[in-house]
Write a protein that holds these residues in place. Structure first.
Motif, PDB file in Angstrom:
ATOM      1  N   PHE A   1       0.836  -1.207   0.000  1.00  0.00           N
ATOM      2  CA  PHE A   1       0.000   0.000   0.000  1.00  0.00           C
ATOM      3  C   PHE A   1       0.867   1.251   0.000  1.00  0.00           C
ATOM      4  CE2 PHE A   1      -2.592   3.235   2.073  1.00  0.00           C
ATOM      5  CZ  PHE A   1      -3.771   3.119   1.375  1.00  0.00           C
ATOM      6  N   LYS A   2       1.874   1.242   0.877  1.00  0.00           N
ATOM      7  CA  LYS A   2       2.762   2.406   0.959  1.00  0.00           C
ATOM      8  C   LYS A   2       3.513   2.597  -0.347  1.00  0.00           C
ATOM      9  CE  LYS A   2       4.426   3.445   5.470  1.00  0.00           C
ATOM     10  NZ  LYS A   2       5.291   3.047   6.583  1.00  0.00           N
ATOM     11  N   MET A   3       3.872   1.478  -0.975  1.00  0.00           N
ATOM     12  CA  MET A   3       4.616   1.568  -2.229  1.00  0.00           C
ATOM     13  C   MET A   3       3.834   2.348  -3.272  1.00  0.00           C
ATOM     14  SD  MET A   3       6.516  -1.758  -3.614  1.00  0.00           S
ATOM     15  CE  MET A   3       5.500  -2.388  -4.916  1.00  0.00           C
ATOM     16  N   ARG A   4       2.518   2.151  -3.270  1.00  0.00           N
ATOM     17  CA  ARG A   4       1.701   2.860  -4.251  1.00  0.00           C
ATOM     18  C   ARG A   4       1.429   4.306  -3.857  1.00  0.00           C
ATOM     19  NH1 ARG A   4      -1.708   0.409  -7.838  1.00  0.00           N
ATOM     20  NH2 ARG A   4      -2.189   2.539  -8.456  1.00  0.00           N
ATOM     21  N   MET A   5       1.470   4.605  -2.560  1.00  0.00           N
ATOM     22  CA  MET A   5       0.964   5.906  -2.106  1.00  0.00           C
ATOM     23  C   MET A   5       2.054   6.917  -1.810  1.00  0.00           C
ATOM     24  SD  MET A   5      -2.388   5.646  -1.836  1.00  0.00           S
ATOM     25  CE  MET A   5      -3.199   6.425  -0.471  1.00  0.00           C
ATOM     26  N   VAL A   6       3.171   6.450  -1.276  1.00  0.00           N
ATOM     27  CA  VAL A   6       4.174   7.411  -0.800  1.00  0.00           C
ATOM     28  C   VAL A   6       4.852   8.075  -1.997  1.00  0.00           C
ATOM     29  CG1 VAL A   6       6.320   7.656   0.460  1.00  0.00           C
ATOM     30  CG2 VAL A   6       4.544   6.187   1.340  1.00  0.00           C
ATOM     31  N   GLY A   7       4.907   9.388  -1.952  1.00  0.00           N
ATOM     32  CA  GLY A   7       5.605  10.137  -2.988  1.00  0.00           C
ATOM     33  C   GLY A   7       4.842  10.307  -4.272  1.00  0.00           C
ATOM     34  N   VAL A   8       3.583   9.920  -4.294  1.00  0.00           N
ATOM     35  CA  VAL A   8       2.802  10.016  -5.522  1.00  0.00           C
ATOM     36  C   VAL A   8       1.866  11.220  -5.423  1.00  0.00           C
ATOM     37  CG1 VAL A   8       1.054   8.864  -6.894  1.00  0.00           C
ATOM     38  CG2 VAL A   8       2.921   7.555  -5.951  1.00  0.00           C
ATOM     39  N   GLY A   9       1.826  12.006  -6.460  1.00  0.00           N
ATOM     40  CA  GLY A   9       0.857  13.101  -6.527  1.00  0.00           C
ATOM     41  C   GLY A   9       1.057  14.171  -5.484  1.00  0.00           C
ATOM     42  N   VAL A  10       2.241  14.678  -5.376  1.00  0.00           N
ATOM     43  CA  VAL A  10       2.521  15.685  -4.350  1.00  0.00           C
ATOM     44  C   VAL A  10       1.888  17.013  -4.746  1.00  0.00           C
ATOM     45  CG1 VAL A  10       4.316  16.908  -3.112  1.00  0.00           C
ATOM     46  CG2 VAL A  10       4.654  14.534  -3.766  1.00  0.00           C
ATOM     47  N   ILE A  11       1.119  17.593  -3.849  1.00  0.00           N
ATOM     48  CA  ILE A  11       0.547  18.918  -4.059  1.00  0.00           C
ATOM     49  C   ILE A  11       1.450  19.925  -3.372  1.00  0.00           C
ATOM     50  CG2 ILE A  11      -1.453  20.401  -3.747  1.00  0.00           C
ATOM     51  CD1 ILE A  11      -3.209  18.103  -3.692  1.00  0.00           C
ATOM     52  N   SER A  12       1.983  20.867  -4.129  1.00  0.00           N
ATOM     53  CA  SER A  12       2.854  21.870  -3.529  1.00  0.00           C
ATOM     54  C   SER A  12       2.012  23.055  -3.043  1.00  0.00           C
ATOM     55  CB  SER A  12       3.877  22.343  -4.553  1.00  0.00           C
ATOM     56  OG  SER A  12       3.208  23.011  -5.596  1.00  0.00           O
ATOM     57  N   LYS A  13       2.640  23.911  -2.249  1.00  0.00           N
ATOM     58  CA  LYS A  13       1.910  25.065  -1.721  1.00  0.00           C
ATOM     59  C   LYS A  13       1.512  26.031  -2.837  1.00  0.00           C
ATOM     60  CE  LYS A  13       2.938  24.811   3.004  1.00  0.00           C
ATOM     61  NZ  LYS A  13       4.124  24.637   3.806  1.00  0.00           N
ATOM     62  N   GLU A  14       2.349  26.111  -3.882  1.00  0.00           N
ATOM     63  CA  GLU A  14       2.015  26.993  -5.004  1.00  0.00           C
ATOM     64  C   GLU A  14       0.737  26.503  -5.684  1.00  0.00           C
ATOM     65  OE1 GLU A  14       5.331  25.674  -4.822  1.00  0.00           O
ATOM     66  OE2 GLU A  14       5.756  27.463  -3.636  1.00  0.00           O
ATOM     67  N   GLN A  15       0.644  25.181  -5.849  1.00  0.00           N
ATOM     68  CA  GLN A  15      -0.562  24.643  -6.496  1.00  0.00           C
ATOM     69  C   GLN A  15      -1.799  24.889  -5.648  1.00  0.00           C
ATOM     70  OE1 GLN A  15       0.893  20.725  -7.050  1.00  0.00           O
ATOM     71  NE2 GLN A  15       1.378  21.031  -9.195  1.00  0.00           N
ATOM     72  N   ILE A  16      -1.633  24.796  -4.333  1.00  0.00           N
ATOM     73  CA  ILE A  16      -2.781  25.038  -3.456  1.00  0.00           C
ATOM     74  C   ILE A  16      -3.320  26.437  -3.672  1.00  0.00           C
ATOM     75  CG2 ILE A  16      -3.400  25.398  -1.040  1.00  0.00           C
ATOM     76  CD1 ILE A  16      -1.523  23.116  -0.370  1.00  0.00           C
ATOM     77  N   VAL A  17      -2.397  27.418  -3.687  1.00  0.00           N
ATOM     78  CA  VAL A  17      -2.827  28.803  -3.860  1.00  0.00           C
ATOM     79  C   VAL A  17      -3.361  29.019  -5.270  1.00  0.00           C
ATOM     80  CG1 VAL A  17      -2.035  31.167  -3.883  1.00  0.00           C
ATOM     81  CG2 VAL A  17      -1.263  29.644  -2.104  1.00  0.00           C
ATOM     82  N   LYS A  18      -2.710  28.394  -6.236  1.00  0.00           N
ATOM     83  CA  LYS A  18      -3.107  28.623  -7.619  1.00  0.00           C
ATOM     84  C   LYS A  18      -4.536  28.163  -7.870  1.00  0.00           C
ATOM     85  CE  LYS A  18      -1.698  27.625 -12.326  1.00  0.00           C
ATOM     86  NZ  LYS A  18      -0.869  26.774 -13.167  1.00  0.00           N
ATOM     87  N   TYR A  19      -4.875  26.989  -7.339  1.00  0.00           N
ATOM     88  CA  TYR A  19      -6.188  26.436  -7.656  1.00  0.00           C
ATOM     89  C   TYR A  19      -7.207  26.647  -6.555  1.00  0.00           C
ATOM     90  CZ  TYR A  19      -3.917  24.263 -11.590  1.00  0.00           C
ATOM     91  OH  TYR A  19      -3.245  24.069 -12.746  1.00  0.00           O
ATOM     92  N   GLY A  20      -6.798  27.196  -5.431  1.00  0.00           N
ATOM     93  CA  GLY A  20      -7.756  27.415  -4.356  1.00  0.00           C
ATOM     94  C   GLY A  20      -8.262  26.134  -3.723  1.00  0.00           C
ATOM     95  N   ILE A  21      -7.357  25.188  -3.538  1.00  0.00           N
ATOM     96  CA  ILE A  21      -7.757  23.920  -2.923  1.00  0.00           C
ATOM     97  C   ILE A  21      -7.941  24.140  -1.427  1.00  0.00           C
ATOM     98  CG2 ILE A  21      -7.164  21.498  -2.708  1.00  0.00           C
ATOM     99  CD1 ILE A  21      -5.151  21.941  -4.943  1.00  0.00           C
ATOM    100  N   THR A  22      -8.893  23.449  -0.839  1.00  0.00           N
ATOM    101  CA  THR A  22      -9.125  23.569   0.596  1.00  0.00           C
ATOM    102  C   THR A  22      -9.339  22.189   1.190  1.00  0.00           C
ATOM    103  OG1 THR A  22     -11.423  23.974   0.044  1.00  0.00           O
ATOM    104  CG2 THR A  22     -10.115  25.886   0.629  1.00  0.00           C
ATOM    105  N   GLY A  23      -9.434  22.163   2.503  1.00  0.00           N
ATOM    106  CA  GLY A  23      -9.822  20.948   3.179  1.00  0.00           C
ATOM    107  C   GLY A  23      -8.668  20.024   3.500  1.00  0.00           C
ATOM    108  N   PRO A  24      -8.961  18.732   3.701  1.00  0.00           N
ATOM    109  CA  PRO A  24      -7.916  17.780   4.091  1.00  0.00           C
ATOM    110  C   PRO A  24      -6.768  17.717   3.090  1.00  0.00           C
ATOM    111  CG  PRO A  24     -10.080  16.780   4.294  1.00  0.00           C
ATOM    112  CD  PRO A  24     -10.282  18.103   3.634  1.00  0.00           C
ATOM    113  N   ASN A  25      -7.051  18.024   1.829  1.00  0.00           N
ATOM    114  CA  ASN A  25      -5.993  17.943   0.835  1.00  0.00           C
ATOM    115  C   ASN A  25      -4.870  18.929   1.102  1.00  0.00           C
ATOM    116  OD1 ASN A  25      -7.369  15.977  -0.536  1.00  0.00           O
ATOM    117  ND2 ASN A  25      -8.466  17.440  -1.812  1.00  0.00           N
TER     118      ASN A  25
END
Lengths: 368, 333, 156, 180
Positions: free
Chosen positions: A198-222
């Motif tokens: 499980f960890k092999m599939r999840m760790v390091g995959v799909g990292v959301i950076s702080k710039e992307q958070i601000v750029k797209y206005g993501i909120t919540g647990p993500n």
């Protein structure tokens, strides 16, 4: 080298696909197994909710607010009821506020359990999927006991709640919480978050950076998984959240695994909140009398709350009529799903499923 | 050897030509029946087992304990109308399911069923023949992915070819090490050579390598990447409907059974055991191994294809080779 | 609300105050829609994201655009209100300043037919490209004809 | 007048015809048994009802008891459309496409008020008022959303209909799907 596109394949993922969590579509351009370009497409369950709000009385819109995000229906009920109550200028009795908080947290647990289950399904582990639903059913039964409905409870009314909690509800809820706590801490641990594959599939995959958070206005647990300590429940408290003690769960990595762990921890945190609420829930009425059809003077009302998917908000414009003049709904998934344009690029096709699952979008609220 | 048994029986009454034809016919019918019934029974076991692991029941209503569930599935699949897209390659499209089912039939035909005599047709070097039947599948998977003319199918076909090609190398090396240890490519001889010590004690790492590689080669368990439902819907099987789709179940479960039997033969001493008769021991061991191999699917999630190939080339293959070298050195000196 | 005061202080002629009844919210009214990008790039120094974009159709005169800004570190909410003419519904796009405005503007284009100048990918987002009408406009009626249409003739 | 020629003659089924008729009935009933017991659904879930469709396959209700195996594969291998959730006008064409990609015999269960009549969203501008406007439907499940038990009930009803050969589309022919 003149034919550079010779390896590129364009595939349509969705709208009917086992792991798009409903009806989302991604037009994906792949080179061998690596994604080069993604174009998300939404709107497959667009029902025109905002138009329907303009056509209905304030009370009649409640079942539709239920079905915006069908996984956390009560949160949206509370959000809509709070919007109308603020516009009307009425205050809800304290017992109703506490029960609303309790139900919101139960709904959050159900939503997060569904997330864990779906994460297992997306990675091909059907057992985690089934077990997640087993625990969710326990909470579903309690919701049904309180409200009569499972998925769309219609429990929150404008001015409070339709009914009080049934007899002996808190004991049953507490015993259920104990079951869920032990399952999440032991069984799920073995199957998911301490499992090597499980960890092999999840760790390091799909990292959301702080710039992307601000750029797209993501909120919540993500974003809490990316280390942004932001939770409306804590920062701008509503309901009874300022009277309970809880922590905002954060992780630093920002990958799929961090997003999974944030949800796991939030389930445990919700259990903590519910236990406190059951302890100091006040007695009294649960409803203020509000007529079925009423008018609201011209006003702009803005309310935002934290749903399991992020910051949801409603902006209601009234013009003294029996119906809202305009109701704008902010669905957190609508912003989260924009980020896949960057998140998917460079990952494998199999990672698409994992990343999308870990973002936890709900097409119902994306499309409205 | 069942063929010889029937031949001797018939030769007492009929001419040699007639008894040859007759015994071939009988053996084919028996083999076909076994091939058809293995997926029906094992499919039922699989569904029941997954149900029990997942806190459900599995099939209940169709027949006693749901035993007839897969019979109903087969009948339904036979009654489905043929339907596919218009741009398939008809020859390749139709030949793949039949070829895959025939490979399953071939393995049923040559593997001993618990006893040196309980084999439909004795062929020397039957371990190698079974290896060939397992190892030819990447070609078929690739052909299916091509012939269906579907992007999902093609991705699945590529994935399948890469995965199986990676893992059948380590599978072959495992076979060679076992054969080196026992001095034979004959399955029953290998089993008989373990009458005192099971090879699992000599070659525990090889057993692990074999288990993982075989699951990857038969696309079963957590390694069903070429047909990953959540990613590629059904991968290279996506365009197949009706009984053509049903034929894939034959391959899936026959190969699962063969793999489990091979584990028992190669590592757990075949039918060797105390007190109980040989074939009983063999089937007890095979049942346990089969159920274990099946349940792996339900407790692990599937890795990514590049991770799987990494594991195959960087870990399992070197491990298998080192094991082979150690075995060779020990046998030499 | 120091940040909103700062913004107002920088453009005293363009911006005027509107009383808000909501908690933490400041509403400022922009009188000239051509200066929208200037204002938003100033707002961007104080606020992180475009929280939502609400268009209110007020026929026959104006579309009222409400840009709501929030940030991750503080609770302040800033609503920038700008009116655009009903006959010429066009306004500068801010999607290259704030990424979350991308789909919001597409949605406003989808639902109201507002033309966002400078938006690099202005297509419908929720409804199909050949869907007739702008459903959230006040003059759009949900008639029987609309309801009975099954949409099977839509292009993909 | 032509069809009345021989109407008064004495006629009876010949032996071959009787065997053929009997075997046809026998094969038909066996086929129908198999079909009814093995309904693999295409999980066409778009909205709330889909969230109740999943518990139908999960632990508590367990669709697999009746042989309704959630293979989750492509439409090619499915027999049953579990159409759950509002179908918007953008989605209608896709639903029909998925239905057309399935091999006959295929059955449809319309789940929830939205798929029966439009339900809560009947006056919306973008929802189909019942999927029977675009495709045949065999069983309807009322509710908004229906409980998972009702999915089980609907599957049992559909099994009964298939077993008793009451699906009109597939009543003719020895394999019962000449019209499909």
């Amino acid at each position: 080298m003149e034919n550079k596109n010779r390896n590129k394949i364009t595939i349509n993922i969705g709208p009917v696909h086992p792991s798009t969590h409903g009806v989302l579509k991604f037009v994906v351009e792949i080179d061998q197994d690596t994604i080069k370009k993604v174009e998300p497409e939404i709107g497959f369950v667009h029902r025109g909710v905002e138009k329907m709000a303009e056509m209905k009385y304030f009370n009649s819109f409640m079942p539709i607010a239920d079905k915006l995000d069908y996984i956390s229906a009560l949160n949206w009920e509370v959000l809509y009821a709070t919007t109308v109550e603020n516009a009307l200028g009425i205050t809800v009795p304290p017992r109703a506020i506490y029960i609303r908080t309790l139900m919101c947290e139960m709904q959050r647990m159900m939503s997060h359990l569904l997330f864990l289950a779906h994460m297992g399904e997306d990675l091909g582990n059907t057992t985690l999927f089934m077990w997640g639903f087993r625990e969710r059913e326990l909470l579903m039964d309690l919701t049904e006991e309180v409200s009569g409905g499972r998925l769309a409870p219609m429990y929150v009314s404008i001015g409070g709640l339709y009914y009080d909690l049934p007899e002996g509800f808190s004991e049953r809820l507490l015993s259920t919480l104990n079951i869920i706590e032990s399952k999440v801490k032991n069984e799920y641990k073995a199957l998911s978050y301490e499992n090597g594959l499980f960890k092999m599939r999840m760790v390091g995959v799909g990292v959301i950076s702080k710039e992307q958070i601000v750029k797209y206005g993501i909120t919540g647990p993500n974003i809490r998984a990316s280390g942004v300590k932001r939770d409306i429940r804590k920062d701008d408290p509503y309901l009874a959240y300022d009277k309970v003690d809880f922590d905002v769960m954060t992780e630093t990595a920002g990958d799929c695994y961090a997003r999974f762990m944030v949800r796991v921890n939030e389930i445990l945190e919700s259990i903590k909140i519910i236990r406190q609420i059951i302890k100091d829930i006040p007695s009294g009425e649960v409803k203020v009398k509000v007529p079925w059809i009423f008018k609201i003077p011209p006003k702009y009302t803005f309310v935002r709350q934290e749903t399991p998917r992020g910051e949801a908000a409603m902006y209601m414009v009234t013009n003294g009529d029996q119906k809202p003049y305009r109701l704008k709904i902010r669905a957190p998934s609508f912003y989260t799903i924009q980020a896949v344009k960057e998140l998917f690029v460079g990952s494998k096709v199999a990672d698409l499923v994992a990343i999308l699952g870990s973002l936890d979008p709900v097409p119902g609220e994306i499309d409205r | 050897m069942i063929y010889d048994f029937f031949y001797d029986f018939l030769a007492a009454h009929f001419s040699p030509l007639l008894s040859t034809i007759g015994s071939w016919l009988i053996v084919f019918i028996i083999g076909g029946l076994i091939t058809l019934n293995v997926p029906i029974f094992l499919g039922w076991v699989d569904r029941k087992l997954s149900g029990r692991i997942q806190a459900r029941y599995g099939p209940v209503y169709t027949g006693p304990f749901g035993l007839l569930q897969n019979v109903a599935d087969v009948i339904k699949l036979m009654g489905k109308r043929f339907l596919t897209n218009q741009v398939i390659d008809p020859l390749i499209y139709n030949i793949v399911p039949i070829a895959i089912a025939l490979l399953g039939f071939f393995m049923v035909f040559i593997i001993p069923w618990g006893n040196a005599n309980l084999v439909l047709l004795y062929v020397p070097f039957n371990l190698l023949f079974i290896y060939i039947a397992l190892a030819v599948s990447p070609l078929l998977v690739l052909l299916a992915g091509w012939g269906e003319n579907n992007k999902y199918a093609m991705l699945g076909g590529f994935r399948g070819a890469a995965q199986i090609t990676t893992y059948e190398l380590s599978l072959l090396i495992v076979f060679i090490s076992v054969a080196l240890l026992s001095g034979s490519y004959d399955i029953t001889t290998i089993a008989a050579a373990q009458s005192s010590v099971w090879y699992v004690l000599y070659l525990p790492i090889t057993l692990v390598v074999f288990g993982i590689s075989s699951l990857a080669v038969i696309e079963r368990g957590p390694f069903d990447i070429p047909e990953a439902t959540q990613e590629l819907q059904a991968g290279w099987k996506i365009e197949y409907s009706g009984i053509r789709y049903g034929l894939f179940f034959i391959a899936e479960y026959v190969r699962l059974l063969v793999i489990s039997m091979l584990i028992v033969y190669l590592f757990f001493g075949g039918g060797n055991g105390l007190f109980l008769p040989n074939y009983l021991w063999f089937w007890i061991k095979t049942s346990i191994v089969t159920i274990f191999m099946m349940s792996l699917r339900w407790v692990f999630n599937r890795p990514r294809i590049d991770q799987l190939i990494n594991i195959g080339f960087n870990w399992l293959l070197p491990l298998a080779v080192v094991n082979l070298l150690i075995v060779g050195a020990v046998m030499f000196f | 609300m120091e940040s909103s005061d700062t913004i107002k202080g920088r453009f005293p002629t363009l911006l005027s105050d509107v009383v808000s009844t909501n908690r933490n919210e400041t509403i400022i009214l922009l009188s000239d829609k051509t200066k929208l990008k200037t204002i938003v790039s100033e707002i961007k120094n104080h606020f992180d994201i475009l929280f939502m974009l609400m268009v209110v159709d007020r026929p026959p005169k104006v579309f009222e655009m409400n840009y709501i800004f929030t940030s991750y570190s503080k609770n302040d909410i800033l609503t920038l209100r700008v009116d655009i003419e009903h006959d010429d519904p066009s306004v500068d796009s801010i999607s290259n300043l704030l990424g979350s405005a991308d789909w919001e503007e597409r949605e406003a284009y989808d639902m109201f037919g507002i033309d966002f100048k400078g938006h690099k990918d202005l297509r419908r987002v929720l409804l199909p490209e050949d869907w007739p009408g702008r459903p959230l406009r006040k003059d759009f009626e949900v008639t029987d004809e609309v309801r009975n249409w099954t949409g099977l003739d839509l292009k993909f | 007048m032509t069809e009345e020629i021989g109407a008064n003659d004495f006629s009876y089924p010949g032996l071959g015809e009787m065997i053929f008729m009997k075997s046809e009935n026998f094969i038909q009933s066996v086929m129908n048994w198999g079909r009814s017991r093995s309904l693999w659904p295409l999980t066409f879930g778009t909205k709330c009802c889909a969230m109740e469709m999943i518990p139908f396959g999960a632990t508590k209700i367990d669709a697999d008891r009746t042989g309704t195996l959630f293979v989750g594969d492509s439409p090619r291998q499915a027999d049953l459309v579990l159409c759950s959730g509002t179908i918007s006008k953008k989605m209608a064409r896709r639903l029909l496409n998925a239905y057309e990609q399935m091999a006959s015999p295929k059955y449809v269960i319309a789940v929830g008020a939205c798929n029966i009549s439009g339900g809560l969203f009947h006056d919306s501008y973008n929802s189909i008022e019942g999927i029977d406007r675009i495709m045949p439907v065999d069983v309807y499940i009322p509710g908004c959303p229906p409980r998972p038990e009702m999915f089980m009930d609907a599957v049992l009803v559909l099994q009964k209909l298939i077993k008793e050969n009451k699906i009109k589309r597939y009543q003719d022919g020895i394999f019962g799907h000449n019209k499909g």
